[in-house]
Design an enzyme around this catalytic site. Structure first.
Site, PDB file in Angstrom:
ATOM      1  N   VAL A   1     -12.914 -42.203  -0.291  1.00 49.32           N
ATOM      2  CA  VAL A   1     -12.878 -42.979  -1.364  1.00 49.32           C
ATOM      3  C   VAL A   1     -11.427 -43.549  -1.853  1.00 49.32           C
ATOM      4  O   VAL A   1     -10.538 -42.630  -1.567  1.00 49.32           O
ATOM      5  CB  VAL A   1     -13.275 -42.205  -2.804  1.00 49.32           C
ATOM      6  CG1 VAL A   1     -13.593 -43.041  -3.977  1.00 49.32           C
ATOM      7  CG2 VAL A   1     -14.557 -41.733  -2.416  1.00 49.32           C
ATOM      8  N   CYS A   2     -11.296 -44.734  -2.294  1.00 54.47           N
ATOM      9  CA  CYS A   2      -9.876 -45.346  -2.784  1.00 54.47           C
ATOM     10  C   CYS A   2      -8.929 -44.861  -1.563  1.00 54.47           C
ATOM     11  O   CYS A   2      -9.015 -45.379  -0.480  1.00 54.47           O
ATOM     12  CB  CYS A   2      -9.495 -44.786  -3.985  1.00 54.47           C
ATOM     13  SG  CYS A   2      -8.467 -45.477  -4.771  1.00 54.47           S
TER      14      CYS A   2
END
Length: 227
Positions: free
Chosen positions: A104-105
């Site tokens: 994520v991210c």
């Protein structure tokens, strides 16, 4: 009725993690039939998040069970984690036998440092996508990008989209839709501006000037620093 195959989900935790990068997909994945979650860190001390509170790991690196799904969140602490040999070794070791390797991210850069994005399409937070080639990845558009068993997602809230996408791949669309309904994920934000391709240019440039210009420079420095 046949019981679903057990699936071990392991989240990497590190100081400076963006809590929603972890907690959003964890909230969805913990509801997936057969899933068990673990949060692994270098030790069992509370992990300071970017939100002013801490998260307590369930395991340290040595005691963590083998992941079927490995998830690496992001956060400003990624720049320090990139230089931590034990963290990178843990990611590489877990990824070697995991069915799915995800991020994520800015967690994508930790996957990249562990050699897991070379030659693959990937995404990350919009403020850092231009740095993905530094870890051998090909930047690709989208909140969720799948390349074989590697699934990367964009910034922060994209983690929930990634989790539901993965649940659909593993347990089917109906299971993912039921979880989406259970957590009432029905976004209707007050502004259509969650990405630079929709946000007013002045807002994007102002945010870059205040936050992401310097943050991306720190990330680039960490990625290009000699071992």
């Amino acid at each position: 009725m046949t019981e679903p195959q057990p699936l071990q989900v392991v989240f990497l935790l590190f100081p400076g993690i963006t809590q929603l990068d972890f907690t959003a997909p964890a909230q969805a994945l913990c509801r997936m039939p057969g899933a068990s979650l673990a949060g692994a860190a270098a030790n069992l001390d509370p992990i300071a998040t970017d939100s002013g509170f801490s998260i307590v790991p369930t395991h340290d690196f040595a005691s963590c069970p083998q992941a079927d799904i490995l998830c690496v969140p992001g956060g400003h602490g990624v720049t320090e984690a990139l230089g931590d040999a034990a963290t990178i070794a843990f990611i590489a070791r877990q990824a070697a036998q995991a069915q799915w390797v995800t991020s994520v991210c800015t967690g994508a850069f930790l996957l990249g440092r562990a050699g897991l994005l070379a030659g693959r399409r990937a995404t990350t937070h919009w403020g850092y996508t231009h740095l993905l080639p530094l870890v051998g990845a090909e930047p690709a558009p989208g909140r969720v990008v799948e390349d074989g068993r590697v699934v990367t997602s964009g910034g922060v809230t994209s983690g929930l989209d990634f989790a539901l996408t993965l649940i659909a791949r593993i347990r089917g669309d109906a299971a993912a839709q039921a979880i989406q309904l259970a957590i009432e994920y029905n976004p209707a934000p007050p502004f259509a501006g969650g990405h630079p391709d929709r946000a007013p240019a002045a807002v994007t440039e102002g945010l870059k000037a205040r936050v992401y210009g310097a943050a991306a420079a720190r990330m680039e420095e960490a990625l290009t620093a000699p071992d």
